[in-house]
Write a protein that holds these residues in place. Structure first.
Motif, PDB file in Angstrom:
ATOM      1  N   LEU A   1      76.542  49.593  64.640  1.00  0.00           N
ATOM      2  CA  LEU A   1      77.838  50.174  64.973  1.00  0.00           C
ATOM      3  C   LEU A   1      78.013  51.530  64.307  1.00  0.00           C
ATOM      4  N   SER A   2      78.750  52.420  64.979  1.00  0.00           N
ATOM      5  CA  SER A   2      79.103  53.714  64.396  1.00  0.00           C
ATOM      6  C   SER A   2      80.462  54.134  64.930  1.00  0.00           C
ATOM      7  N   GLY A   3      81.025  55.148  64.332  1.00  0.00           N
ATOM      8  CA  GLY A   3      82.270  55.734  64.818  1.00  0.00           C
ATOM      9  C   GLY A   3      83.382  54.726  65.042  1.00  0.00           C
ATOM     10  N   GLU A   4      83.939  54.753  66.236  1.00  0.00           N
ATOM     11  CA  GLU A   4      85.064  53.885  66.600  1.00  0.00           C
ATOM     12  C   GLU A   4      84.736  52.405  66.395  1.00  0.00           C
ATOM     13  N   ALA A   5      83.514  52.012  66.664  1.00  0.00           N
ATOM     14  CA  ALA A   5      83.129  50.607  66.537  1.00  0.00           C
ATOM     15  C   ALA A   5      83.220  50.127  65.089  1.00  0.00           C
ATOM     16  N   VAL A   6      82.910  50.983  64.127  1.00  0.00           N
ATOM     17  CA  VAL A   6      83.005  50.600  62.713  1.00  0.00           C
ATOM     18  C   VAL A   6      84.454  50.310  62.347  1.00  0.00           C
ATOM     19  N   ARG A   7      85.365  51.168  62.787  1.00  0.00           N
ATOM     20  CA  ARG A   7      86.788  50.945  62.511  1.00  0.00           C
ATOM     21  C   ARG A   7      87.269  49.649  63.144  1.00  0.00           C
TER      22      ARG A   7
END
Length: 148
Positions: A82-88
């Motif tokens: 996960l990165s970006g929006e998915a991490v949040r």
């Protein structure tokens, strides 16, 4: 997955956590994922894949699974990055429980070291195929999606 950290024995990986997330979150990640490597026939071309990879909030790849003796199994498991929006979303919305399973990992490791594989196997989390299969993967892949 516990074997990848040496059953909680690898340096810097001594704590093993079981993270439970919502099915909706997991499916969102799959729908918004791109394969982590270029596959001819799946992607139009390498440049298109590279552009897609830069803009998606999740990457997926099929990793070989291993048995308790670290011998390859006949199936692969999906690894999701996960990165970006998915991490949040993962941290703020999808995560519903976190359990420290370090003692369990250590117990399984001790049983394996003592060559009691049947007892170690009984302690492993039960895995079952994901009922959605691979139809959620936008770019298409091969293999079976597995959920714990």
């Amino acid at each position: 997955m516990m074997y990848r950290c040496g059953w909680g024995a690898k340096a810097g990986q001594e704590t093993v956590l079981a993270v439970e997330i919502t099915r909706d979150g997991f499916e969102w990640a799959l729908r918004n994922a791109c394969l982590s490597s270029y596959v001819r026939g799946v992607h139009a071309d390498r440049a298109t894949w590279q552009r897609q990879l830069k803009r998606v909030p999740a990457r997926v790849q099929w990793d070989p699974e291993r048995d308790l003796r670290l011998q390859p199994l006949r199936y692969r498991s999906l690894q999701v990055c996960l990165s970006g929006e998915a991490v949040r979303l993962y941290a703020d919305e999808w995560t519903v429980a976190i359990r420290d399973v370090t003692p369990l990992a250590h117990e399984i490791r001790a049983l394996i070291s003592g060559d009691d594989l049947s007892a170690a196997t009984r302690l492993l989390p039960q895995e079952r195929p994901n009922p959605a299969g691979d139809k959620l993967l936008r770019t298409g892949t091969h293999g079976d999606v597995t959920a714990v």
